[in-house]
Design an enzyme around this catalytic site. Sequence first.
Site, PDB file in Angstrom:
ATOM      1  N   ARG A 179      25.624 -38.899  23.159  1.00 52.05           N
ATOM      2  CA  ARG A 179      24.418 -39.708  22.925  1.00 52.05           C
ATOM      3  C   ARG A 179      24.635 -41.187  23.265  1.00 52.05           C
ATOM      4  NH1 ARG A 179      23.456 -35.234  23.158  1.00 52.05           N
ATOM      5  NH2 ARG A 179      22.394 -33.880  21.665  1.00 52.05           N
ATOM      6  N   SER A 230      15.450 -36.115  16.698  1.00 50.51           N
ATOM      7  CA  SER A 230      16.563 -36.204  15.749  1.00 50.51           C
ATOM      8  C   SER A 230      16.833 -37.661  15.392  1.00 50.51           C
ATOM      9  CB  SER A 230      17.832 -35.588  16.345  1.00 50.51           C
ATOM     10  OG  SER A 230      17.641 -34.217  16.603  1.00 50.51           O
ATOM     11  N   GLU A 300      20.528 -42.155  15.936  1.00 52.60           N
ATOM     12  CA  GLU A 300      20.291 -42.139  17.378  1.00 52.60           C
ATOM     13  C   GLU A 300      19.180 -43.117  17.737  1.00 52.60           C
ATOM     14  OE1 GLU A 300      19.494 -38.367  19.142  1.00 52.60           O
ATOM     15  OE2 GLU A 300      20.930 -37.294  17.895  1.00 52.60           O
TER      16      GLU A 300
END
Length: 310
Positions: A179, A230, A300
């Site tokens: 990520r 998410s 994130e």
Amino acid sequence: MSTGTGSLTALQDCGVLQQKVPLAEFTTWRVGGPAQWLAEPTSTEQIPELLQWARERRLPVHMIGAGSNLLIADGGLPGLTLCLRRLQGSALNADTGRVRAAAGEPLPTLARRAAKAGLQGLEWAVGIPGTVGGAAVMNAGAQGGCTAEQLISVDVIRFSDAQPSLATLSRDELAFSYRHSALQSNRHLVVAAEFQLEPGHDPAELQRLTSGNLNHRTSTQPYKLPSCGSVFRNPEPEKAGRLIESLGLKGRAIGGAQVSELHANFIVNTGDASANDIRALISLVQGEVMEAKGIALHPEVKRLGFETPD
């Protein structure tokens, strides 16, 4: 390059550049205050002009795509907000597997097109509510796949230079990890990306796999309420959602923000959430997990416009 009032007026007249635009409709969480200036370029050629215009006025520049994985403060954003969602389009070569896509191309659209052309490699991307540019920046991934596996290069506009300039960066230059990419910390704006997929596969089979992936995501994740996707990175080998659920935090709410009852790594807007509600709930979840498990959860989510960093 100097941007005079004539070119500015032309950009305003065609709707590319606007003032005081509420940004809630530009984020998948449906929260966020107004942009001082909002630009939605329809071509790559307009971007250097907009960046130079902002530089001459010493305005900060913020970049957004589809608005997923993004939390914009209730007070909005000063300066120029560049939204690339109108920069769409893709070209696929079914023989070589080479794919080129504009930064604003929706990732699910590209995944479906690739499957239909018999190109394997993007089946995992069909349920991700983001753009090609955002996927490159975040190294988006799902169901065992990620952007870095297929991406070859990105075209970027460097706006740290005296004059904004176009450059191409290879995958090796992007320093991909989970990520993360180098694009998150440099002054580069992604305008296009190139991928290498595997040609020669049965389109019907790939479309079946793609549909199956989408059905799995929609049945296990809260697609009926606004969310960002998410919220937290998985602290490997643990899963963030499982940690949060194990503490009984599903359904926990602050204002209109709620930890999803369906998937604990999602925070949903139940109708009247503010950015501050969401930010406070993120902090609450982080604190509970740290206290009970001794594990730090890292979001994130990219946060813009807040006075103090998290």
